[in-house]
Design a protein around this motif. Structure first.
Motif, PDB file in Angstrom:
ATOM      1  N   LEU A 276     -11.889  24.886  -4.069  1.00 15.62           N
ATOM      2  CA  LEU A 276     -12.729  24.714  -5.413  1.00 15.62           C
ATOM      3  C   LEU A 276     -13.754  25.637  -5.592  1.00 15.62           C
ATOM      4  O   LEU A 276     -13.931  26.379  -6.413  1.00 15.62           O
ATOM      5  N   ALA A 277     -14.785  26.156  -4.640  1.00 13.88           N
ATOM      6  CA  ALA A 277     -15.703  26.601  -4.770  1.00 13.88           C
ATOM      7  C   ALA A 277     -15.262  28.468  -5.428  1.00 13.88           C
ATOM      8  O   ALA A 277     -16.339  29.140  -5.616  1.00 13.88           O
ATOM      9  N   ARG A 278     -14.697  28.555  -4.252  1.00 15.96           N
ATOM     10  CA  ARG A 278     -13.755  30.152  -4.443  1.00 15.96           C
ATOM     11  C   ARG A 278     -13.210  30.445  -5.944  1.00 15.96           C
ATOM     12  O   ARG A 278     -13.557  31.487  -6.337  1.00 15.96           O
ATOM     13  N   LEU A 279     -12.547  29.289  -6.059  1.00 16.64           N
ATOM     14  CA  LEU A 279     -11.790  29.190  -7.071  1.00 16.64           C
ATOM     15  C   LEU A 279     -12.626  29.484  -8.544  1.00 16.64           C
ATOM     16  O   LEU A 279     -12.875  29.860  -8.681  1.00 16.64           O
ATOM     17  N   SER A 280     -13.886  28.353  -8.134  1.00 12.65           N
ATOM     18  CA  SER A 280     -14.212  28.823  -9.668  1.00 12.65           C
ATOM     19  C   SER A 280     -15.715  29.544  -9.444  1.00 12.65           C
ATOM     20  O   SER A 280     -16.639  29.350 -10.778  1.00 12.65           O
ATOM     21  N   GLY A 281     -15.725  30.083  -8.575  1.00 11.27           N
ATOM     22  CA  GLY A 281     -17.122  31.722  -8.701  1.00 11.27           C
ATOM     23  C   GLY A 281     -18.160  30.663  -8.601  1.00 11.27           C
ATOM     24  O   GLY A 281     -18.990  31.403  -8.272  1.00 11.27           O
ATOM     25  N   ARG A 282     -18.793  28.711  -8.037  1.00  4.93           N
ATOM     26  CA  ARG A 282     -19.515  28.818  -7.781  1.00  4.93           C
ATOM     27  C   ARG A 282     -20.246  27.690  -6.820  1.00  4.93           C
ATOM     28  O   ARG A 282     -19.439  27.389  -6.128  1.00  4.93           O
ATOM     29  N   PRO A 283     -21.719  27.991  -6.380  1.00  5.99           N
ATOM     30  CA  PRO A 283     -21.959  27.532  -5.435  1.00  5.99           C
ATOM     31  C   PRO A 283     -21.059  25.938  -5.112  1.00  5.99           C
ATOM     32  O   PRO A 283     -21.404  25.193  -6.429  1.00  5.99           O
ATOM     33  N   VAL A 284     -21.341  25.318  -3.670  1.00  3.17           N
ATOM     34  CA  VAL A 284     -21.489  23.595  -3.919  1.00  3.17           C
ATOM     35  C   VAL A 284     -22.080  23.251  -4.564  1.00  3.17           C
ATOM     36  O   VAL A 284     -22.786  22.956  -4.101  1.00  3.17           O
ATOM     37  N   PRO A 285     -21.810  22.144  -5.094  1.00  4.84           N
ATOM     38  CA  PRO A 285     -23.254  21.023  -5.535  1.00  4.84           C
ATOM     39  C   PRO A 285     -23.883  20.887  -5.055  1.00  4.84           C
ATOM     40  O   PRO A 285     -23.142  20.095  -4.092  1.00  4.84           O
ATOM     41  N   ALA A 286     -25.858  19.964  -5.658  1.00  6.98           N
ATOM     42  CA  ALA A 286     -25.363  18.908  -4.411  1.00  6.98           C
ATOM     43  C   ALA A 286     -25.493  17.499  -4.527  1.00  6.98           C
ATOM     44  O   ALA A 286     -25.589  17.054  -3.527  1.00  6.98           O
ATOM     45  N   ALA A 287     -24.358  16.923  -5.182  1.00 12.13           N
ATOM     46  CA  ALA A 287     -23.940  16.280  -5.200  1.00 12.13           C
ATOM     47  C   ALA A 287     -22.521  16.117  -4.395  1.00 12.13           C
ATOM     48  O   ALA A 287     -22.568  14.984  -3.214  1.00 12.13           O
ATOM     49  N   ILE A 288     -22.312  16.720  -4.164  1.00 13.83           N
ATOM     50  CA  ILE A 288     -21.284  17.151  -3.282  1.00 13.83           C
ATOM     51  C   ILE A 288     -21.786  17.419  -1.744  1.00 13.83           C
ATOM     52  O   ILE A 288     -21.533  16.649  -0.858  1.00 13.83           O
ATOM     53  N   ARG A 289     -22.745  17.952  -1.709  1.00 17.13           N
ATOM     54  CA  ARG A 289     -23.284  18.217  -0.197  1.00 17.13           C
ATOM     55  C   ARG A 289     -24.035  17.019   0.188  1.00 17.13           C
ATOM     56  O   ARG A 289     -24.053  16.786   1.174  1.00 17.13           O
ATOM     57  N   ARG A 290     -24.885  15.863  -0.891  1.00 21.99           N
ATOM     58  CA  ARG A 290     -24.426  14.654  -0.143  1.00 21.99           C
ATOM     59  C   ARG A 290     -23.906  13.768  -0.062  1.00 21.99           C
ATOM     60  O   ARG A 290     -23.902  12.656   1.009  1.00 21.99           O
ATOM     61  N   ARG A 291     -22.849  13.851  -0.686  1.00 18.18           N
ATOM     62  CA  ARG A 291     -21.965  12.711  -0.453  1.00 18.18           C
ATOM     63  C   ARG A 291     -20.922  13.015   0.993  1.00 18.18           C
ATOM     64  O   ARG A 291     -20.799  12.682   1.773  1.00 18.18           O
ATOM     65  N   ARG A 292     -20.956  14.721   1.501  1.00 20.19           N
ATOM     66  CA  ARG A 292     -21.012  15.103   2.390  1.00 20.19           C
ATOM     67  C   ARG A 292     -21.611  15.072   3.936  1.00 20.19           C
ATOM     68  O   ARG A 292     -21.075  14.121   4.965  1.00 20.19           O
ATOM     69  N   SER A 293     -22.599  14.074   3.335  1.00 20.58           N
ATOM     70  CA  SER A 293     -24.043  14.135   4.567  1.00 20.58           C
ATOM     71  C   SER A 293     -23.856  12.655   4.905  1.00 20.58           C
ATOM     72  O   SER A 293     -23.558  12.193   5.904  1.00 20.58           O
ATOM     73  N   LEU A 295     -20.943  10.838   4.548  1.00 24.65           N
ATOM     74  CA  LEU A 295     -20.205  10.720   5.468  1.00 24.65           C
ATOM     75  C   LEU A 295     -20.139  11.306   7.247  1.00 24.65           C
ATOM     76  O   LEU A 295     -19.963  10.633   8.082  1.00 24.65           O
ATOM     77  N   GLN A 296     -21.286  12.527   6.971  1.00 27.82           N
ATOM     78  CA  GLN A 296     -21.299  12.255   8.459  1.00 27.82           C
ATOM     79  C   GLN A 296     -22.290  11.035   9.022  1.00 27.82           C
ATOM     80  O   GLN A 296     -21.931  10.895  10.541  1.00 27.82           O
ATOM     81  N   ASP A 297     -22.943  10.647   7.999  1.00 30.33           N
ATOM     82  CA  ASP A 297     -23.894   9.199   8.604  1.00 30.33           C
ATOM     83  C   ASP A 297     -22.912   8.812   9.269  1.00 30.33           C
ATOM     84  O   ASP A 297     -23.693   7.586  10.026  1.00 30.33           O
ATOM     85  N   ALA A 298     -21.768   7.577   8.257  1.00 32.16           N
ATOM     86  CA  ALA A 298     -20.856   7.507   8.241  1.00 32.16           C
ATOM     87  C   ALA A 298     -20.204   7.041   9.059  1.00 32.16           C
ATOM     88  O   ALA A 298     -19.923   6.045  10.473  1.00 32.16           O
ATOM     89  N   ILE A 417     -13.997   4.400   6.545  1.00 38.09           N
ATOM     90  CA  ILE A 417     -14.221   4.130   7.786  1.00 38.09           C
ATOM     91  C   ILE A 417     -15.316   3.020   8.125  1.00 38.09           C
ATOM     92  O   ILE A 417     -14.234   1.872   8.540  1.00 38.09           O
ATOM     93  N   PHE A 418     -15.623   2.407   6.770  1.00 35.38           N
ATOM     94  CA  PHE A 418     -16.501   0.713   6.461  1.00 35.38           C
ATOM     95  C   PHE A 418     -14.811   0.021   6.776  1.00 35.38           C
ATOM     96  O   PHE A 418     -15.655  -1.083   7.384  1.00 35.38           O
ATOM     97  N   GLU A 419     -14.301   0.637   5.764  1.00 33.59           N
ATOM     98  CA  GLU A 419     -13.364  -1.117   5.768  1.00 33.59           C
ATOM     99  C   GLU A 419     -12.634  -1.119   7.105  1.00 33.59           C
ATOM    100  O   GLU A 419     -11.880  -2.608   7.662  1.00 33.59           O
ATOM    101  N   VAL A 420     -12.047   0.295   8.094  1.00 37.42           N
ATOM    102  CA  VAL A 420     -11.573   0.178   9.166  1.00 37.42           C
ATOM    103  C   VAL A 420     -12.480  -1.063  10.557  1.00 37.42           C
ATOM    104  O   VAL A 420     -12.218  -1.328  11.079  1.00 37.42           O
ATOM    105  N   ALA A 421     -13.803  -0.338  10.574  1.00 40.63           N
ATOM    106  CA  ALA A 421     -14.630  -0.669  11.190  1.00 40.63           C
ATOM    107  C   ALA A 421     -14.626  -2.438  11.029  1.00 40.63           C
ATOM    108  O   ALA A 421     -14.953  -2.836  11.820  1.00 40.63           O
ATOM    109  N   ASN A 422     -14.775  -2.723   9.487  1.00 46.43           N
ATOM    110  CA  ASN A 422     -15.228  -4.413   9.516  1.00 46.43           C
ATOM    111  C   ASN A 422     -13.934  -4.922  10.205  1.00 46.43           C
ATOM    112  O   ASN A 422     -14.140  -6.229  10.658  1.00 46.43           O
TER     113      ASN A 422
END
Length: 458
Positions: A276-293, A295-298, A417-422
């Protein structure tokens, strides 16, 4: 991994039929009416599953073939059904799904429909007719869904050389829920792109109640958008069973496509976000980076509950791959993998030895695993084996909210992850310790109950 076929019959069915899958896809098109060409029983069975899963009013019709029409041919029944639907429901599209009854007889459905649309053009008007040939005796939901989407593209999409750099086609797989599609749409829009999702059940099967009675689907992909699919800048097909419609779109319009086998997991989500970043020519938005972070914590929080677990999965091929790959990412092992059909190339990529079979095979092989993963029909095996069941796919009729669950992209994988772990925690008698998680431990003595020797004193 190797793929094995062991059964010549099904004793506890895992798969649902191709016509059901095709009807499901047509339900994701705005103003559509799926029409099953066969007996009333074929349609009634599919309708029951849809109503129990979504707990909504489902618009499906039948040609109601009887003994005479089965022998002499069903063209008259097909014409009568189409004209009745057009007159009473006034849909924008009628999706004809063939069943084993008429397929076995060997009727020429395309010629019948061409004759009907030519002779009764005055009644049909702008209503479009799409034929998906989907015999029950071959394939399952994924193949039926793929056949319907392919037929829709071939019948409706117009050839064009124009390209809109901000328009993106997304061919959604049959196992995506309303929640998955809404998450995907929001992610694409975050990059400034306008997604055209086909089929789009998030508008037609999301539980909203219209302010007036609408006899056809009241949401989904508009027919006008399907006609203009070729004007997009790119196509993203998700799941191996969406390769066929993506190829049909490329042949008809020249639109290039990228096939992503799954959107579940960190690496899988990264692939789409990078595209999506390549097709749009835009950097990855901060909101997407936050969701990725998040997930890493999860993943960090959840891996203690996944490590060393043994999982049994029974599902459609693409969903089987998605879940097995997810468990492998989290440190669990899929020791039993049951596929509903043998024909998908994705089965070779499943990180487990795959058996083509049914829920009887699942029950026979799953003794001793920590978790069963399948749809709601796996509940009896779960009860008999005393192993918890995590419900995925279609149908899920004994739990509420199945259509709104998410398992894709960063936030969906986090929720999964949370559903399966629970689920594991709730049924757990195994509590991980630092010793049991040590990858260098002596596995032969893992379950040895003898006490450790006393330390040597100096």
């Amino acid at each position: 991994m190797p793929v094995n076929e062991v059964r010549s019959l099904s004793t506890n069915p895992l798969k649902s039929s191709q016509p059901l899958g095709a009807a499901y896809a047509f339900l994701g098109i705005e103003g559509a009416m799926p029409l099953l060409h066969g007996s009333q029983g074929c349609t009634a069975f599919a309708l029951v599953l849809f109503v129990r899963h979504f707990k909504e009013t489902i618009p499906i019709q039948t040609t109601a073939m009887n003994e005479v029409s089965t022998v002499l041919g069903g063209a008259d029944h097909l014409e009568e059904a189409i004209l009745n639907i057009r007159t009473r429901a006034n849909p924008r599209l009628i999706g004809v799904c063939t069943t084993a009854l008429v397929e076995t007889r060997g009727e020429d459905f395309a010629a019948d429909l061409a004759s009907i649309t030519s002779r009764r053009a005055d009644v049909l008007g702008d209503c479009r007719i799409v034929l998906a040939e989907t015999p029950d005796f071959r394939g399952s939901i994924e193949e039926g869904w793929s056949a319907a989407v392919t037929a829709t593209i071939e019948a409706l999409t117009r050839q064009t050389t124009r390209r809109d750099p901000e328009r993106l086609v997304v061919l959604a797989p049959s196992h995506f829920t309303v929640g998955d599609i809404e998450t995907l749409r929001q992610t694409v829009e975050t990059f400034g792109l306008t997604p055209v999702i086909l089929p789009d059940i998030s508008g037609s099967l999301d539980g909203t109640v219209p302010d007036r009675w609408i006899p056809s689907t009241y949401g989904g992909t508009p027919v006008a958008d399907i006609e203009a699919l070729g004007a997009a800048c790119h196509c993203v097909a998700i799941g191996e069973h969406m390769r066929r419609p993506a190829e049909a779109l490329r042949r008809k319009t020249g639109l290039a496509y990228t096939l992503l086998p799954t959107l579940t997991g960190l690496a899988a989500a990264d692939r789409l976000v990078t595209l999506l970043a390549r097709l749009s020519g835009r950097p990855v938005p901060a909101a997407i980076r936050r969701r990725r972070s998040q997930l890493q914590d999860a993943m960090l929080d959840g891996h203690f509950h996944f490590g060393g677990r043994r999982i049994a999965v029974a599902a459609e091929p693409d969903l089987l791959y998605q879940m097995a790959a997810f468990f492998a990412d989290m440190g669990a092992e899929t020791t039993v993998a049951i596929a509903s059909t043998p024909d998908s190339p994705i089965l070779e990529a499943v990180p487990a030895e795959v058996t083509v079979g049914d829920l009887g095979d699942l029950e026979e092989r799953a003794a001793g695993v920590d978790l069963l993963v399948s749809h709601a029909h796996g509940r009896q095996a779960s009860e008999r084996l005393g192993i918890p069941l995590f419900r995925v796919g279609f149908p899920i009729f004994d739990r509420l909210g199945a259509q709104h669950r998410r398992s894709t992209l960063y936030e969906g994988t986090r929720d999964l992850i949370f559903e399966v772990a629970n689920t594991l925690i709730a049924a757990d008698h195994h509590h991980p310790t630092p010793e049991s998680l040590d990858p260098l431990r002596n596995r032969e003595t893992l379950h040895d109950s003898r006490p450790s020797p006393e330390p040597r004193r100096h």
